[in-house]
Design a protein around this motif. Sequence first.
Motif, PDB file in Angstrom:
ATOM      1  N   LYS A 142      -6.352 -22.720   0.978  1.00  7.48           N
ATOM      2  CA  LYS A 142      -5.594 -23.866   0.494  1.00  7.48           C
ATOM      3  C   LYS A 142      -4.709 -24.348   1.644  1.00  7.48           C
ATOM      4  O   LYS A 142      -3.984 -23.558   2.245  1.00  7.48           O
ATOM      5  N   GLN A 188       0.521 -20.504  -2.553  1.00  3.87           N
ATOM      6  CA  GLN A 188       0.089 -20.811  -3.912  1.00  3.87           C
ATOM      7  C   GLN A 188       1.207 -21.405  -4.757  1.00  3.87           C
ATOM      8  O   GLN A 188       0.958 -22.087  -5.753  1.00  3.87           O
ATOM      9  N   GLU A 189       2.457 -21.160  -4.351  1.00  2.00           N
ATOM     10  CA  GLU A 189       3.590 -21.706  -5.111  1.00  2.00           C
ATOM     11  C   GLU A 189       3.740 -23.220  -4.927  1.00  2.00           C
ATOM     12  O   GLU A 189       4.480 -23.874  -5.674  1.00  2.00           O
ATOM     13  N   GLY A 233       1.952 -26.748  -5.019  1.00  2.00           N
ATOM     14  CA  GLY A 233       0.759 -27.425  -5.502  1.00  2.00           C
ATOM     15  C   GLY A 233       0.200 -28.417  -4.498  1.00  2.00           C
ATOM     16  O   GLY A 233       0.901 -28.885  -3.598  1.00  2.00           O
ATOM     17  N   ALA A 234      -1.074 -28.765  -4.684  1.00  2.57           N
ATOM     18  CA  ALA A 234      -1.734 -29.681  -3.757  1.00  2.57           C
ATOM     19  C   ALA A 234      -1.071 -31.054  -3.746  1.00  2.57           C
ATOM     20  O   ALA A 234      -0.879 -31.658  -2.688  1.00  2.57           O
ATOM     21  N   GLU A 253       2.105 -31.983  -4.532  1.00  3.63           N
ATOM     22  CA  GLU A 253       3.421 -32.013  -3.893  1.00  3.63           C
ATOM     23  C   GLU A 253       3.307 -31.750  -2.396  1.00  3.63           C
ATOM     24  O   GLU A 253       4.091 -32.280  -1.595  1.00  3.63           O
ATOM     25  N   GLU A 312      -5.766 -38.829  -5.902  1.00  2.00           N
ATOM     26  CA  GLU A 312      -6.464 -37.552  -6.022  1.00  2.00           C
ATOM     27  C   GLU A 312      -7.926 -37.743  -6.412  1.00  2.00           C
ATOM     28  O   GLU A 312      -8.256 -38.744  -7.043  1.00  2.00           O
TER      29      GLU A 312
END
Length: 276
Positions: free
Chosen positions: A37, A66-67, A69-70, A72, A275
């Motif tokens: 990610k 992981q904390e 998000g894509a 933000e 998105e």
Amino acid sequence: MIRPFLPRKFPFIPATDVAGEVVEVGSGVKNLKAGDKVVGIVSYLTGGGLAEYVVVSEKLTIKRPQEVGAAEAAALPVPGLTALYVLTHHAGLKLDGTDKQANILVTAASGGVGHYAVQLAKLGNAHVTATCGARNIDFVKSLGADEVLDYKTPEGATLKSPSGKKYDVVIHCANSIPFSTFELNLSENGKVIDITPRPSAIWTYAVKNLTMSKKQFVPLFLIQKLAENLKYLVNLVKEGKVKTVIDSKYSLSKAEDAWPAKSIDGHATGKIIVEP
């Protein structure tokens, strides 16, 4: 190559900020692999972020915890890096709060760069005065601004701090404000950093330098240490010290609707996300 979430920038600048998942890497890539990610920056000059898959340089891409998000993360790179660079490089602010308090003005504080600038300046123990429209006053206060001016009022048009403070640094994210308006409100060695300079800004910059004015006007053209500073920003988001505010989201098939709706008229609160 990654499949991204994409924030929409100004209509005359191709989308550059992306976040998503790596689906393929080139033979020379050392620190990333398929499945990671990430968040990164596509070329400033060519853009190309408005696509289902994009190719980015490893040098301009970092792993995303992981904390975060894509969506933000996708909003963060260019506006966040701009705010950070202005505050740390041009304003010389230390964001650990150990500096002597500086007085900072942020214009258009509810927008992309502005909403990050307010939050970062408060991390640096600055006293922040901000401008925005009436509907966003409470929002900008929630970001930490000490004083908020409605730019459409007579008081807001003068840019005077309600507490009478003179600004050490202005992060100028708006348009069509003459330097003379800022100059009246600057401290003895105050400076205005214009993040969207127009030709008139170059002239003002040259005149101030030729006359050796203590009050400076600085057009911003270059941001340095992109990956290093992006990692720093992402960690601030992870730790909850900075937040990304998302105005709205559009599907890639409706990306063109994001532009006239809010991006072109400059009325977005925070960032607009496109998105897949």
